[in-house]
Design an enzyme around this catalytic site. Structure first.
Site, PDB file in Angstrom:
ATOM      1  CG  HIS A 169       0.534   6.430  -0.319  1.00  0.00           C
ATOM      2  ND1 HIS A 169      -0.614   6.933  -0.883  1.00  0.00           N
ATOM      3  CD2 HIS A 169       0.139   5.851   0.858  1.00  0.00           C
ATOM      4  CE1 HIS A 169      -1.652   6.675  -0.097  1.00  0.00           C
ATOM      5  NE2 HIS A 169      -1.225   6.014   0.962  1.00  0.00           N
ATOM      6  CG  HIS A 192      -5.661   6.888   0.972  1.00  0.00           C
ATOM      7  ND1 HIS A 192      -5.609   7.613   2.132  1.00  0.00           N
ATOM      8  CD2 HIS A 192      -4.694   5.949   1.071  1.00  0.00           C
ATOM      9  CE1 HIS A 192      -4.656   7.122   2.906  1.00  0.00           C
ATOM     10  NE2 HIS A 192      -4.081   6.114   2.275  1.00  0.00           N
ATOM     11  CG  HIS A 225      -1.727   1.239   1.408  1.00  0.00           C
ATOM     12  ND1 HIS A 225      -3.051   1.332   1.033  1.00  0.00           N
ATOM     13  CD2 HIS A 225      -1.402   2.457   1.910  1.00  0.00           C
ATOM     14  CE1 HIS A 225      -3.497   2.549   1.293  1.00  0.00           C
ATOM     15  NE2 HIS A 225      -2.516   3.262   1.837  1.00  0.00           N
ATOM     16  CD  GLU A 226       1.857   3.410   3.810  1.00  0.00           C
ATOM     17  OE1 GLU A 226       2.080   4.548   3.332  1.00  0.00           O
ATOM     18  OE2 GLU A 226       0.819   3.136   4.455  1.00  0.00           O
TER      19      GLU A 226
END
Lengths: 81, 169
Positions: B123, B129, B119-120
């Site tokens: 980014h 998101h 997930h990170e």
């Protein structure tokens, strides 16, 4: 006077919501504003959060909303970069 | 999916990463493996490739930290905020910080490092998101994901390919 259990819980939920909305939804860090219950601002922010996270949009700190606020998550805000 | 404002992205396809320190929760090779697996998730759907550095400044610096750790975004102890990352760019940008007050695990018994790292990394590559609850980029940690069958949602794929395109044929 000591707070009753229900009042304590309500306060605790409100603190949780305030911190959550400040951190992830760009709610201005103005405790006084929150305590004075600036209804429009808080309701709008709660609705924004509920809409983004796929919850029922009630604008209230209902059980589902509080449960989501307690869940582990990414520290990057959902709005306001 | 969504991207950061003004759509920051890496202007090169060959990126470097460095694991700056380790959590005491897991053996080092388990951390290395979780990060490598998370990188592969994005490598498979883009032209991006990742290479590991052991010293110096990498594009993506990965570290574990507690509470206040020098970037004005303090961690908050166990639970709540698990990690954060910065969008592509120089210096702090692109970096990933994991909250070492979490209990990092290889499986689903604690906070799964691979899932959070993947997930990170989204980014770090420029994704913001997603409101799609099926997406890896949805902000809430999903502990019920069956790890062995993990795959990106179409929303994640569309998002990352909007920035970098598909992998070369």
């Amino acid at each position: 006077c000591p707070l009753s259990g229900a009042a304590k819980e309500e306060d605790s939920n409100r603190d949780l919501a305030q911190q959550y909305l400040e951190k992830y939804y760009n709610l201005e860090k103005d405790v006084k504003q929150f305590r004075r219950k600036d209804g429009n601002l808080i309701v709008k922010k709660i609705q924004e959060m509920q809409k983004f996270l796929g919850l029922e949009v009630t604008g209230k700190l209902d059980t589902d909303t509080l449960e989501v606020m307690r869940k582990p998550r990414c520290g990057v805000p959902d709005v306001g970069h | 999916f969504s991207t950061f404002p003004s759509m920051p992205k890496w202007r090169k396809t060959y990126l470097t990463y460095r694991i700056v320190n380790y959590t005491p929760d897991l053996p080092r090779d388990a951390v290395d493996s979780a990060i490598e697996k998370a990188l592969r998730v994005w490598e498979e759907v883009t032209p991006l490739t990742f290479s590991r550095l052991y010293e110096g400044e990498a594009d993506i610096m990965i570290s574990f930290a507690f509470k206040e750790h020098g970037d004005f975004y303090s961690f908050d102890g166990p639970g709540h905020s698990l990690a954060h990352a910065y969008p592509p760019g120089p210096g702090l940008y692109g970096d990933i910080h994991f909250d070492d007050d979490e209990k990092w695990t290889e499986d689903a018994s604690g906070t799964n490092l691979f899932l959070v790292a993947a997930h990170e990394l989204g980014h770090s590559l420029g994704l913001f998101h997603s409101a799609n609850t099926e997406a890896l980029m949805y902000p809430l940690y999903n502990s019920f994901t069956e790890l062995s069958r993990f795959r990106l949602s179409q929303d994640d794929v569309n998002g990352i390919q909007s920035l970098y395109g598909p992998p070369p044929a």
